[in-house]
Design a protein around this motif. Structure first.
Motif, mmCIF file in Angstrom:
data_model
loop_
_atom_site.group_PDB
_atom_site.id
_atom_site.type_symbol
_atom_site.label_atom_id
_atom_site.label_comp_id
_atom_site.label_asym_id
_atom_site.label_seq_id
_atom_site.Cartn_x
_atom_site.Cartn_y
_atom_site.Cartn_z
ATOM 1 N N ARG A 401 -9.483 31.568 8.698
ATOM 2 C CA ARG A 401 -9.245 31.663 10.140
ATOM 3 C C ARG A 401 -7.807 32.119 10.360
ATOM 4 O O ARG A 401 -6.887 31.305 10.449
ATOM 5 C CB ARG A 401 -9.489 30.317 10.819
ATOM 6 C CG ARG A 401 -10.890 29.757 10.629
ATOM 7 C CD ARG A 401 -11.885 30.408 11.583
ATOM 8 N NE ARG A 401 -12.328 31.726 11.120
ATOM 9 C CZ ARG A 401 -13.083 32.535 11.847
ATOM 10 N NH1 ARG A 401 -13.442 32.180 13.069
ATOM 11 N NH2 ARG A 401 -13.454 33.693 11.379
ATOM 12 N N PRO A 403 -4.498 33.678 12.145
ATOM 13 C CA PRO A 403 -3.938 33.680 13.515
ATOM 14 C C PRO A 403 -4.071 35.068 14.149
ATOM 15 O O PRO A 403 -3.949 36.093 13.471
ATOM 16 C CB PRO A 403 -2.472 33.307 13.302
ATOM 17 C CG PRO A 403 -2.426 32.659 11.953
ATOM 18 C CD PRO A 403 -3.487 33.309 11.136
ATOM 19 N N LYS A 405 -2.776 37.503 17.388
ATOM 20 C CA LYS A 405 -1.783 37.706 18.439
ATOM 21 C C LYS A 405 -2.468 38.301 19.665
ATOM 22 O O LYS A 405 -3.103 39.350 19.594
ATOM 23 C CB LYS A 405 -0.686 38.639 17.925
ATOM 24 C CG LYS A 405 0.396 38.960 18.934
ATOM 25 C CD LYS A 405 1.427 39.903 18.313
ATOM 26 C CE LYS A 405 2.499 40.305 19.316
ATOM 27 N NZ LYS A 405 3.471 41.238 18.700
ATOM 28 N N ASN A 425 -3.426 31.110 28.851
ATOM 29 C CA ASN A 425 -3.307 30.018 27.884
ATOM 30 C C ASN A 425 -4.429 29.005 28.057
ATOM 31 O O ASN A 425 -4.999 28.500 27.088
ATOM 32 C CB ASN A 425 -1.948 29.338 28.032
ATOM 33 C CG ASN A 425 -1.752 28.214 27.028
ATOM 34 O OD1 ASN A 425 -2.010 28.393 25.834
ATOM 35 N ND2 ASN A 425 -1.333 27.059 27.511
ATOM 36 N N ASN A 429 -7.217 28.466 25.127
ATOM 37 C CA ASN A 429 -7.225 27.139 24.515
ATOM 38 C C ASN A 429 -8.619 26.509 24.522
ATOM 39 O O ASN A 429 -8.905 25.622 23.724
ATOM 40 C CB ASN A 429 -6.237 26.218 25.239
ATOM 41 C CG ASN A 429 -5.075 25.836 24.341
ATOM 42 O OD1 ASN A 429 -5.276 25.580 23.152
ATOM 43 N ND2 ASN A 429 -3.888 25.811 24.895
ATOM 44 N N ASN A 433 -7.424 27.441 19.067
ATOM 45 C CA ASN A 433 -6.251 26.564 18.971
ATOM 46 C C ASN A 433 -4.991 27.410 19.117
ATOM 47 O O ASN A 433 -4.596 28.132 18.199
ATOM 48 C CB ASN A 433 -6.263 25.848 17.617
ATOM 49 C CG ASN A 433 -5.055 24.944 17.449
ATOM 50 O OD1 ASN A 433 -4.483 24.470 18.433
ATOM 51 N ND2 ASN A 433 -4.649 24.713 16.202
ATOM 52 N N VAL A 434 -4.369 27.348 20.303
ATOM 53 C CA VAL A 434 -3.140 28.106 20.546
ATOM 54 C C VAL A 434 -1.995 27.410 19.830
ATOM 55 O O VAL A 434 -1.680 26.254 20.108
ATOM 56 C CB VAL A 434 -2.856 28.223 22.055
ATOM 57 C CG1 VAL A 434 -1.515 28.928 22.286
ATOM 58 C CG2 VAL A 434 -3.977 28.973 22.754
ATOM 59 N N THR A 435 -1.362 28.111 18.912
ATOM 60 C CA THR A 435 -0.289 27.511 18.105
ATOM 61 C C THR A 435 1.103 27.944 18.553
ATOM 62 O O THR A 435 2.084 27.244 18.299
ATOM 63 C CB THR A 435 -0.466 27.886 16.625
ATOM 64 O OG1 THR A 435 -0.456 29.317 16.493
ATOM 65 C CG2 THR A 435 -1.788 27.333 16.094
ATOM 66 N N GLU A 436 1.193 29.119 19.222
ATOM 67 C CA GLU A 436 2.503 29.605 19.677
ATOM 68 C C GLU A 436 2.339 30.269 21.040
ATOM 69 O O GLU A 436 1.352 30.973 21.280
ATOM 70 C CB GLU A 436 3.086 30.636 18.695
ATOM 71 C CG GLU A 436 3.289 30.132 17.279
ATOM 72 C CD GLU A 436 3.784 31.250 16.361
ATOM 73 O OE1 GLU A 436 4.506 32.149 16.853
ATOM 74 O OE2 GLU A 436 3.424 31.234 15.178
ATOM 75 N N VAL A 444 -3.204 32.466 18.534
ATOM 76 C CA VAL A 444 -4.331 31.549 18.551
ATOM 77 C C VAL A 444 -5.080 31.624 17.219
ATOM 78 O O VAL A 444 -5.183 32.692 16.609
ATOM 79 C CB VAL A 444 -5.294 31.878 19.727
ATOM 80 C CG1 VAL A 444 -5.801 33.302 19.641
ATOM 81 C CG2 VAL A 444 -6.463 30.914 19.776
ATOM 82 N N ILE A 445 -5.582 30.477 16.771
ATOM 83 C CA ILE A 445 -6.402 30.417 15.552
ATOM 84 C C ILE A 445 -7.851 30.162 15.968
ATOM 85 O O ILE A 445 -8.140 29.171 16.644
ATOM 86 C CB ILE A 445 -5.910 29.296 14.611
ATOM 87 C CG1 ILE A 445 -4.471 29.577 14.168
ATOM 88 C CG2 ILE A 445 -6.842 29.189 13.404
ATOM 89 C CD1 ILE A 445 -3.899 28.490 13.288
#
Length: 794
Positions: A401, A403, A405, A425, A429, A433-436, A444-445
């Motif tokens: 999975r 990431p 952009k 966002n 979400n 899974n938004v990480t940054e 997002v992953i």
């Protein structure tokens, strides 16, 4: 896929009232909604307290039933499984069952009966009419049966696209609905399983790329006589699956609820440990549906030290299946590579719930939770002691999975809306899974269950979907240049032919290019059809070499539904040659049956015949503006001799055919009536003669009628060809028309000569035509006809 709304409510707090519209607009197309059972009332839970034999009927018994009232109710019952102590749905006097069947006080063979003990079929729940519907012992006597089982539950049928395998479960739909409505979905709880058995099986995987994760657990001491609880059987039924026994029911329940296929082997029938490997060419396996398949080397299998146990991710084998004597099982939960499983079921003419999911991709993090969930259900309803989970795992070969952009401006540019960073966002979400979060983009992953989310554009589509496709603005700004396509005047378009046929009462059908090998062999026996390597079904496994299977298939469908007058046509490509060198031709074909004209008062009803269809075909040929078409007797096996013709150009090239289907073909296709068909090669007819103006002649025409005696072997086309002049056109002859034909009846077996009458039209465009000139031409025609055995009738 069928979804129970009441089951869905266990995973999500609020179900929107416009559920159908919400799901459809989010890409989960709702095909229909129905209740869990037809409407009925007055049915309660009853318990049989006493049971005696009917005095005057061997097959009837008299039951005293407790229905929660002050007094027992007497009901006469003929069901074979009625016995003291059982609880069954009981229709009281005044109840109305499906089909508007009203329950009244009655006497059966002289014994009073005040109600009815019901089977599942009588309540419209399923088709089981073999006996009474036995209910769980813990149900309250006298409780309203419909409310107790929540039979007003709505069943939503969803048609999913292939990329949405994550929604092939209650959990998956709940997750998507939660994302659409901005809710939270309950997480999958992993129950604690106490290890009480020392039994285990080691697991070996020959190629971890095929199966990076395989889990197995032994459960011993299972009660083979245990029955699935009513709630479980009902959930399976509402999802379109019949109950088969507690072990199979539990694995099916987990599959439907979580989306993870499982399989239970009989532990005692597994010799040695478990191996996941590719099959050896020629290995055979008898499946649980009793089919015997010869395995190919590209098929992944589960095996022990002696034999193949199952086709991995598709179907188990009968030799290792659980039965009524099974007390110890080996429960499998695995993740198989979708590429390894894809298409394998169809190669063997199979399609299973497991293969349907594994081909599309199953959540690779779900196997452990599903294993424990199923174990807990088995222990609760069938008992047993669970062993340790054996596993073979290669984390490096599980899906990655990565990431992704996602740029804010790109979302607004493509969708055409001005979303804020907060909005974007929020939407992203819900499905990842938004990480940054940065000024211009976020990272997002994708979750483990969404294989369709891999690149930025996938998440942009998700934003539009979750916000609502109906909220995407309509833009009238022209962003492309529209060019008019030039159509030469000399070209007859396919639409021209279609319009002619529609104007003559035909209906267009559109069928698949894949057809049944059986129909292909019947309708085009002299050609070898191209076989598909990966057919969608065994009945659609070859490419069509003719359009007749589709047209006649539509006709067969309508004939079986009491439609008697049919006129169908289809246009499309035919496929000949080999899979490596396919020859495609564009054809147009049609068929008629029934009366020549719709039923009306002004025209006598008459069955359509060869000449009705010939008129339709001639209307198509006339559109080309050419006059060099000839109808010659056809020798095609599928057509009736004497009522068929090939259509040729003067060059001898065949452009099509028409005629009555041979009786043997009618019988083989089970059409049950005379059918007339045609098929034309559009590509040979598309080039037409451009209309050219010809000045009208000021001089009159002259006509001559000829009554001829024609030998039986001489066709009408041959006579017309001679009249027009085979090598050199007759001077001044402008038209030949057959206006009468008579074949004398005879008791003899041999055919007789025909009497035919033709009208010949002559015209000289430069001056008035003299009778002597016409007489000379007629004499030449009669002389040439005499060579062919045709004489003037005396």
């Amino acid at each position: 896929m069928k979804i129970s709304v009441s089951w869905l409510k266990e995973w999500i707090d609020t179900i929107p009232e416009d559920l159908s519209d919400r799901l459809t607009m989010a890409g989960l197309e709702v095909e229909g909604i129905e209740l869990a059972a037809p409407k009925f009332n007055g049915v309660v839970v009853g318990k049989v307290v006493e049971l005696v034999q009917h005095p005057d009927a061997d097959r009837l018994r008299v039951a005293q039933v407790d229905v929660g009232q002050d007094a027992l109710v007497q009901i006469v019952c003929g069901a074979p499984n009625v016995e003291v102590g059982i609880k069954v749905p009981t229709a009281l006097v005044g109840a109305v069952l499906p089909g508007d069947f009203k329950i009244k006080d009655a006497k059966l063979r002289g014994v009073a009966s005040s109600g009815m003990l019901c089977s599942a079929k009588e309540l419209g729940i399923n088709e089981d009419a073999s006996g009474l519907m036995i209910l769980d012992e813990d149900l309250e006597v006298g409780a309203d049966f419909r409310e107790l089982l929540d039979l007003d539950d709505e069943i939503v049928e969803i048609d999913l696209t292939p990329n949405r395998g994550d929604c092939l479960s209650i959990l998956g739909v709940a997750r998507d609905l939660a994302a659409i409505t901005g809710q939270a979905v309950d997480s999958v709880e992993r129950p604690e399983i106490k290890v009480e058995s020392a039994l285990t099986k080691a697991i070996t995987i020959e190629d971890s790329a095929d199966c990076p994760k395989y889990l197995g657990r032994v459960i011993e001491g299972v009660n083979p006589a245990a029955e699935s609880p009513l709630w479980m059987r009902e959930r399976l039924r509402r999802s379109g699956i019949r109950p088969h026994g507690v072990l199979v029911d539990i694995t099916n329940l987990v599959l439907l609820e979580l989306g993870q296929p499982l399989h239970a082997f009989d532990f005692t029938k597994v010799e040695g440990d478990i191996t996941v490997r590719r099959a050896k060419d020629g290995e055979k396996l008898k499946l649980i549906n009793e089919d015997v398949v010869t395995l190919k080397s590209d098929t992944l299998v589960i095996a022990d030290h002696q034999k193949v146990l199952a086709m991995a991710g598709i179907m188990g084998g009968e030799e290792s299946a659980c039965d009524d004597a099974t007390t110890t099982i080996f429960l499998e939960s695995a993740w198989f590579n979708p590429i390894t499983i894809a298409g394998k079921a169809r190669n063997y003419g199979l399609h299973t719930d497991s293969s349907h999911r594994f081909e599309r991709g199953v959540d690779f993090e779900l196997a452990e939770k599903a294993m424990d969930y199923a174990t807990a259900l088995i222990q609760k309803y069938a008992g047993g002691k669970a062993g340790e989970v054996s596993q073979a795992l290669d984390v490096n070969l599980l899906p990655k999975r990565e990431p992704v952009k996602v740029r804010f401006y790109k979302i607004n540019q493509i969708i055409g809306q001005q979303f804020t960073k907060y909005d974007i966002n929020t939407f992203v979400n819900r499905i990842g899974n938004v990480t940054e979060i940065h000024d211009d983009y976020l990272v997002v992953i994708p979750p483990s269950y969404r294989f369709d989310l891999q690149i930025e554009e996938d998440f942009i589509e998700e934003v539009a979907r979750l916000n609502g496709y109906d909220n995407v603005p309509v833009s009238f700004e022209m962003v492309s240049q529209i060019l008019m396509t030039k159509v030469p005047e000399s070209k007859v378009t396919l639409a021209d032919f279609k319009n002619i046929l529609v104007g003559r009462g035909f209906h267009e059908v559109i069928e698949m290019s894949f057809i049944s090998p059986a129909w292909q062999a019947i309708l085009d026996p002299n050609k070898t059809a191209i076989a598909l390597k990966n057919p969608i079904s065994s009945d659609l496994s070859v490419m069509r070499t003719t359009l007749l299977p589709g047209v006649l298939g539509a006709m067969d469908h309508n004939l079986k539904r009491q439609q008697t007058r049919l006129r169908f046509f289809e246009s499309g490509r035919t496929y000949n040659g080999t899979l490596e060198n396919v020859v495609q031709e564009l054809h147009i074909a049609g068929a008629i049956c029934g009366t020549a004209a719709p039923l009306q008062w002004g025209v006598d009803a008459r069955a359509a015949d060869f000449f009705d269809l010939k008129g339709d075909v001639e209307a198509l040929l006339k559109r080309t503006g050419r006059d060099d078409f000839r109808f010659v007797p056809s020798k095609r096996e599928i057509l009736h001799p004497g009522q068929s013709a090939d259509i040729q150009l003067e060059s001898g090239e065949v452009v099509g055919y028409l005629g009555k289907l041979h009786p043997s073909v009618i019988k083989a296709l089970d059409l049950g009536r005379d059918v007339f068909v045609f098929e034309l090669n559009y590509e040979l007819l598309a080039q037409s003669e451009t209309p050219k103006f010809k000045e009208l002649s000021r001089f009159p025409v002259s006509k001559r009628d000829l009554a001829l005696v024609v030998p039986p072997e001489v066709t009408t086309q041959m006579v017309i060809d001679v009249m027009k002049g085979q090598s050199k056109p007759r001077k001044y002859l402008t038209h030949v028309n057959l206006f009468d034909i008579y074949v004398p009846k005879t008791d003899k077996a041999e055919t007789t000569s025909k009497n035919m009458a033709f009208s010949l039209t002559f015209q000289n465009r430069e001056e008035s035509l003299k009778d002597v000139d016409v007489d000379t031409i007629v004499e030449e025609i009669l002389a040439d006809l005499g060579v062919a055995g045709v004489s003037l009738r005396q």
